[in-house]
Write a protein that holds these residues in place. Sequence first.
Motif, PDB file in Angstrom:
ATOM      1  N   ALA A  97       0.848  -1.192   0.000  1.00 30.25           N
ATOM      2  CA  ALA A  97       0.000   0.000   0.000  1.00 30.25           C
ATOM      3  C   ALA A  97       0.886   1.244   0.000  1.00 30.25           C
ATOM      4  O   ALA A  97       2.034   1.205   0.428  1.00 30.25           O
TER       5      ALA A  97
ATOM      6  N   ASP B  15       1.944   4.567   1.574  1.00 32.54           N
ATOM      7  CA  ASP B  15       1.876   5.058   2.953  1.00 32.54           C
ATOM      8  C   ASP B  15       2.835   6.229   3.144  1.00 32.54           C
ATOM      9  O   ASP B  15       3.618   6.546   2.249  1.00 32.54           O
TER      10      ASP B  15
ATOM     11  N   LEU C 102      -4.917   4.057   2.318  1.00 27.50           N
ATOM     12  CA  LEU C 102      -5.085   2.600   2.230  1.00 27.50           C
ATOM     13  C   LEU C 102      -6.459   2.251   1.650  1.00 27.50           C
ATOM     14  O   LEU C 102      -6.584   1.375   0.790  1.00 27.50           O
TER      15      LEU C 102
ATOM     16  N   PRO D 164      -1.382  -4.133   3.430  1.00 22.49           N
ATOM     17  CA  PRO D 164      -1.425  -2.802   4.058  1.00 22.49           C
ATOM     18  C   PRO D 164      -0.283  -2.651   5.066  1.00 22.49           C
ATOM     19  O   PRO D 164       0.321  -3.646   5.464  1.00 22.49           O
TER      20      PRO D 164
ATOM     21  N   ILE E  53      -5.633  -1.877  10.333  1.00 20.10           N
ATOM     22  CA  ILE E  53      -5.028  -2.726   9.290  1.00 20.10           C
ATOM     23  C   ILE E  53      -5.610  -4.146   9.367  1.00 20.10           C
ATOM     24  O   ILE E  53      -5.959  -4.749   8.351  1.00 20.10           O
TER      25      ILE E  53
END
Length: 376
Positions: free
Chosen positions: A144, A146, A169, A191, A209
């Motif tokens: 993901a 981030d 996300l 994630p 998450i």
Amino acid sequence: MTFDLLAQDSATKARAGRLETAHGTIETPIFMPVGTAGTVKAVSQQTLKTDINAQIILGNTYHLYLRPGLDVLKAAGGLHKFNGWDRPILTDSGGYQVYSLSNTRKIKEEGVKFRSHVDGSQHLFSPEGVMDIQRVIGADIIMAFDECTPWPCEYDYAARSLEMTHRWLKRCIQRFDSTEGLYGYEQNLFPIVQGSTFKDLRIKSAEFIAEQGRAGNAIGGLSVGEPAELMYEMTELVCDILPKDKPRYLMGVGTPANILENIALGVDMFDCVMPTRNARNGMLFTTQGIVNITNKKWETDFSPLDPELGGHASTFYSRSYVRHLFQSKEMLGPQIASAHNLAFYLWLVKEARKEILAGTFGPWKERMVKQVMTRL
Ligand code: GUN
């Protein structure tokens, strides 16, 4: 992708498992050599496969997007075809490199605007765009998008950054789930837990998450300068929240000791530039401790780099010869050292796995942490 948990150590939280991907099996705990630009620096695919027996390697969205670029990767049929690596690949999202490498960068809700470190050209990385790029690269596991916060970090910044990483996300998941792989095999999105070194933020992020129910989960924002004890505290907190039946990947970690301690806390997957980067500077990890191969001490040591490791580099070349290669700035020096250090990292996680399966990981880990970090 499926993950089978085969054993859990009783004295520690260490686990042994098996991860099945479209390009083959990964036995966990595992170390993944870093191949940023589609190559593990100074190590050929053949050596990685037949000598080091790497089960999965990393690639990086930021680097591959800038060079060779998406047109070439798409025309090749994805990164596996392009670099000839037919085992699993994981790509990082660029959510780390864009902060550390690019020149000017502006972080906004939409994404990150940055200038290429290659030619200064301007680009935007958004959660959606990064999913699309990783579809083109075609890794088995994709990350993901981030924000990896620096350390130390103000609480308010970490809290706001975390909220944005969570919103990003959701956008990554939306895009990923509404698209398909380009090359006919399955890809999986992991994630990433953030939250700097603040316990409440880490708990909040790990819960968020875990709720997404993806095939695996990652822990980011660690090993960025904080004391090791603080990293372990965060890893343990997060691992206790993340689902037991999914693999847990700790990003960018670390020294051999860091890897063993984090395995003991429940981490299954690791990557780090340390074995290859340090190899290029003459620092060799061995089963008996750390060797600075440029040291005069090794000038007439004709014993192999490490006879206890498998692999050609570690058993064929002497310390004296490799020292000579480094002194003479010969290219073969960094090549041998890189292959050797990767063989050591793969050996370390393989031994850890054996000890977990045998129920003897705890005392073995205590002994190994001291042994492998000794300076010889
Ligand atoms: N590599 C090491 N740490 C991180 C992180 O926090 N995020 C991402 N995307 N990659 C990393």
